[in-house]
Enzyme design. Structure first.
Site, PDB file in Angstrom:
ATOM      1  N   GLY A  88       3.460  12.699 -45.115  1.00 22.55           N
ATOM      2  CA  GLY A  88       3.218  13.465 -43.904  1.00 22.55           C
ATOM      3  C   GLY A  88       4.314  14.419 -43.467  1.00 22.55           C
ATOM      4  O   GLY A  88       4.210  15.020 -42.406  1.00 22.55           O
ATOM      5  N   TRP A  90       5.297  17.442 -44.554  1.00 22.49           N
ATOM      6  CA  TRP A  90       4.899  18.844 -44.401  1.00 22.49           C
ATOM      7  C   TRP A  90       4.020  19.016 -43.167  1.00 22.49           C
ATOM      8  O   TRP A  90       4.140  20.013 -42.455  1.00 22.49           O
ATOM      9  CB  TRP A  90       4.167  19.323 -45.659  1.00 22.49           C
ATOM     10  CG  TRP A  90       5.101  19.817 -46.732  1.00 22.49           C
ATOM     11  CD1 TRP A  90       6.381  19.387 -46.953  1.00 22.49           C
ATOM     12  CD2 TRP A  90       4.839  20.825 -47.706  1.00 22.49           C
ATOM     13  NE1 TRP A  90       6.923  20.060 -48.021  1.00 22.49           N
ATOM     14  CE2 TRP A  90       6.005  20.941 -48.500  1.00 22.49           C
ATOM     15  CE3 TRP A  90       3.745  21.607 -48.004  1.00 22.49           C
ATOM     16  CZ2 TRP A  90       6.092  21.839 -49.568  1.00 22.49           C
ATOM     17  CZ3 TRP A  90       3.823  22.508 -49.057  1.00 22.49           C
ATOM     18  CH2 TRP A  90       4.981  22.632 -49.832  1.00 22.49           C
ATOM     19  N   ASP A 111      -5.116  13.401 -47.928  1.00 17.78           N
ATOM     20  CA  ASP A 111      -4.553  12.752 -49.105  1.00 17.78           C
ATOM     21  C   ASP A 111      -5.452  11.579 -49.476  1.00 17.78           C
ATOM     22  O   ASP A 111      -6.179  11.057 -48.630  1.00 17.78           O
ATOM     23  CB  ASP A 111      -3.126  12.257 -48.823  1.00 17.78           C
ATOM     24  CG  ASP A 111      -2.302  12.119 -50.093  1.00 17.78           C
ATOM     25  OD1 ASP A 111      -1.406  12.964 -50.318  1.00 17.78           O
ATOM     26  OD2 ASP A 111      -2.560  11.178 -50.873  1.00 17.78           O
ATOM     27  N   ASP A 127     -10.271  11.726 -51.374  1.00 17.53           N
ATOM     28  CA  ASP A 127      -9.900  12.427 -52.600  1.00 17.53           C
ATOM     29  C   ASP A 127     -10.220  13.908 -52.430  1.00 17.53           C
ATOM     30  O   ASP A 127     -11.363  14.281 -52.126  1.00 17.53           O
ATOM     31  CB  ASP A 127     -10.689  11.835 -53.775  1.00 17.53           C
ATOM     32  CG  ASP A 127     -10.289  12.429 -55.124  1.00 17.53           C
ATOM     33  OD1 ASP A 127      -9.555  13.441 -55.144  1.00 17.53           O
ATOM     34  OD2 ASP A 127     -10.703  11.874 -56.158  1.00 17.53           O
ATOM     35  N   LYS A 191       2.456  24.033 -54.911  1.00 18.63           N
ATOM     36  CA  LYS A 191       3.411  23.564 -55.923  1.00 18.63           C
ATOM     37  C   LYS A 191       2.798  23.720 -57.304  1.00 18.63           C
ATOM     38  O   LYS A 191       1.624  23.414 -57.511  1.00 18.63           O
ATOM     39  CB  LYS A 191       3.769  22.103 -55.672  1.00 18.63           C
ATOM     40  CG  LYS A 191       4.686  21.519 -56.745  1.00 18.63           C
ATOM     41  CD  LYS A 191       5.404  20.276 -56.286  1.00 18.63           C
ATOM     42  CE  LYS A 191       4.510  19.106 -56.045  1.00 18.63           C
ATOM     43  NZ  LYS A 191       5.253  17.920 -55.587  1.00 18.63           N
TER      44      LYS A 191
END
Length: 236
Positions: A88, A90, A111, A127, A191
């Protein structure tokens, strides 16, 4: 939690006091050498120490803070979706900067792992690859987002190539999601791991956004193959 912005962490951490190097002793039948080295690195990481001081859930908070300090990605009043949000940190940073609160939450984190409640953040335990996820995220946020953040990585299997391919799949899915939901003028930060897919993704993002930047913030460990792609001003 301390105010975000201008994050700079020196070699001794952010507390101002010199920290002695912590070593994990080797004992017969105990953890493997590689695990011991990881634990020592974690215990002596200045970002880990500072995250405890500042009240962030992980050192990853400073990656987003450093990127935001440089590119002004997040602003007051924005709507934000945080993919791969657990634990958590971010979402914490985003909620603070955009001014999200429990009465009018403007940050949604998702998440497959449970996320302990965060002030100003709606957390979904699901998911991301579930076909119903996109609608659930938009329903929770109430409108299209200004910013989509993704720090997602596949849970490790121990096989490097498999882990890379699974994370690459998540990165592709995050990009497709961002392109389908962002407001015109919105931003996408994701990312990626070095290995090939980042070049294909770069081509796609350059067509859809006014500018795309490769970013490796100081908080990202030098030996890590991770870096971030920041796509700014979605063309819609």
């Amino acid at each position: 939690m301390k105010k975000t912005g201008n994050a700079r962490i020196g070699g001794h951490g952010g507390s101002g006091s010199r920290k002695l190097y912590t070593r994990v002793k080797k004992k017969a039948g105990s953890i493997r050498a590689s695990s011991r080295r990881w634990l020592e690195r974690h215990l002596n990481d200045p970002y880990v120490h500072q995250s405890k001081v500042d009240g962030y859930r992980s050192r990853a908070a400073y990656k987003l803070i450093e990127i935001n300090d440089r590119y002004s990605l997040l602003k007051k009043g924005q709507k934000v979706i945080d993919l791969g949000a657990a634990p958590g940190s971010w979402s914490q940073v985003a909620a603070h900067i955009v001014g999200s609160n429990n009465k009018n939450p403007s940050v949604v984190g998702i998440d497959c792992l449970y996320i302990d409640p965060i002030p100003g953040v709606i957390s979904l335990e699901i998911d991301f690859l579930n076909e119903a996820t996109s609608k659930k995220l938009l329903d929770a946020l109430g409108e299209m987002p200004d910013v989509v953040l993704s720090d997602m990585a596949a849970l490790p299997t121990g096989h490097r190539r498999t882990d890379y391919l699974r994370t690459a799949n998540l990165c592709e899915a995050a990009s497709e999601f961002a392109l389908s939901v962002l407001k015109a003028g919105g931003h996408f930060l994701t990312k990626v791991f070095q290995g090939g897919i980042e070049n294909e993704l770069l081509i796609i993002l350059k067509k859809k956004f006014k500018s795309v930047h490769h970013v490796k913030p100081p908080a990202s460990r030098a030996e890590s193959v991770e870096f971030y792609l920041l796509a700014r001003e979605f063309r819609g």
